[in-house]
Design an enzyme around this catalytic site. Structure first.
Site, PDB file in Angstrom:
ATOM      1  CG  ASP A 210      -2.773   3.621  -2.699  1.00 30.40           C
ATOM      2  OD1 ASP A 210      -2.476   4.309  -3.692  1.00 30.40           O
ATOM      3  OD2 ASP A 210      -3.324   4.086  -1.682  1.00 30.40           O
TER       4      ASP A 210
ATOM      5  CG  HIS B  80      -5.513  -1.178  -2.706  1.00 33.22           C
ATOM      6  ND1 HIS B  80      -6.790  -0.659  -2.660  1.00 33.22           N
ATOM      7  CD2 HIS B  80      -4.814  -0.594  -1.700  1.00 33.22           C
ATOM      8  CE1 HIS B  80      -6.869   0.203  -1.649  1.00 33.22           C
ATOM      9  NE2 HIS B  80      -5.685   0.261  -1.052  1.00 33.22           N
TER      10      HIS B  80
END
Length: 246
Positions: A49, A194
């Site tokens: 993400d 991430h």
């Protein structure tokens, strides 16, 4: 008096449960989201993400290429506008790209018009940068309520959550990220990591890059296959089909 107290306690408990379900990655109260395959599957899906992020998305792509693994990236629209070249590199490397809104707000506090603007603006940024892409969507922070899922599906987007996380948003050491993931792996998992940070471009994700290398080496050695979310979804659809009648 006792009845009033009990009613109040029930209301508070219900509100707490509703709040939990709006953020819980595997919660399904507010609508169906994809969270992986049944336990015991030998497939794992790496998802990232908050990119694209310079330079760590590119470094992550190098690790994935070295290990022969394809992953799924949920990109923030405003970063895609800043670095469309990195978004294109992700696609050129064979990875899947999904919608992670334009500015990464907590959608549970947005009305339907604002939700639509966030998802549509990200879709437009992705279309401008890379052309056609997947129909996948991941809500920032995992926050969702019926309106969020309703708008997503109106746009033809499939909500994707996760059931394993490396808790890497505060950039802990790679060993800690690997340990967190390893403690949760059961097979068929969607792993949240991430490659960027929602607050600004340039977030340090060097430890996530290192952890990714270690996780792939470990679980490939144990016989797991790393797949993209669409491939895992296809496997899920096959597994739900009724057996053929002879």
């Amino acid at each position: 008096m006792l009845a009033l107290a009990l009613t109040g306690a029930v209301s508070i408990a219900a509100a707490g449960t509703a709040g939990y379900q709006s953020m819980a990655p595997t919660g399904q109260w507010y609508g169906q989201t994809f969270t992986g395959l049944p336990r015991g599957s030998r497939q794992l899906a790496l998802t990232y993400d908050d990119g694209p992020n310079d330079p760590h998305t590119l470094r992550l792509l190098e690790v994935l290429a070295k290990r022969g693994v394809q992953a799924t990236f949920f990109l923030i629209g405003r970063y895609v506008q800043q670095r469309p070249d990195i978004a294109r590199e992700i696609v050129h490397a064979g990875h899947i790209v999904g919608n992670h809104t334009f500015t990464h707000p907590l959608l549970t506090f947005k009305n339907e018009r604002e939700i639509m603007e966030q998802l549509s603006a990200c879709q437009a940024a992705l279309q401008d940068a890379i052309g056609d892409h997947s129909d996948l969507f991941r809500p920032p922070f995992g926050g969702r309520r019926p309106a969020v899922l309703r708008v997503a599906r109106k746009l033809g987007l499939q909500p994707v959550m996760w059931n394993v996380t490396g808790y890497d948003w505060n950039a802990p050491p790679a060993a800690a990220i690997e340990r967190k993931v390893a403690n949760q792996i059961r097979g068929g998992d969607v792993i949240l990591l991430h490659d960027g940070g929602h607050k600004q471009m340039g977030a340090d994700r060097s430890q996530t890059v290192i952890a990714t290398d270690g996780l792939i080496a470990r679980y490939k050695a144990e016989g797991y296959e790393f797949v993209t979310i669409p491939k895992m979804m296809a496997e899920s659809a096959v597994s739900r089909q009724p057996p053929a009648v002879s």
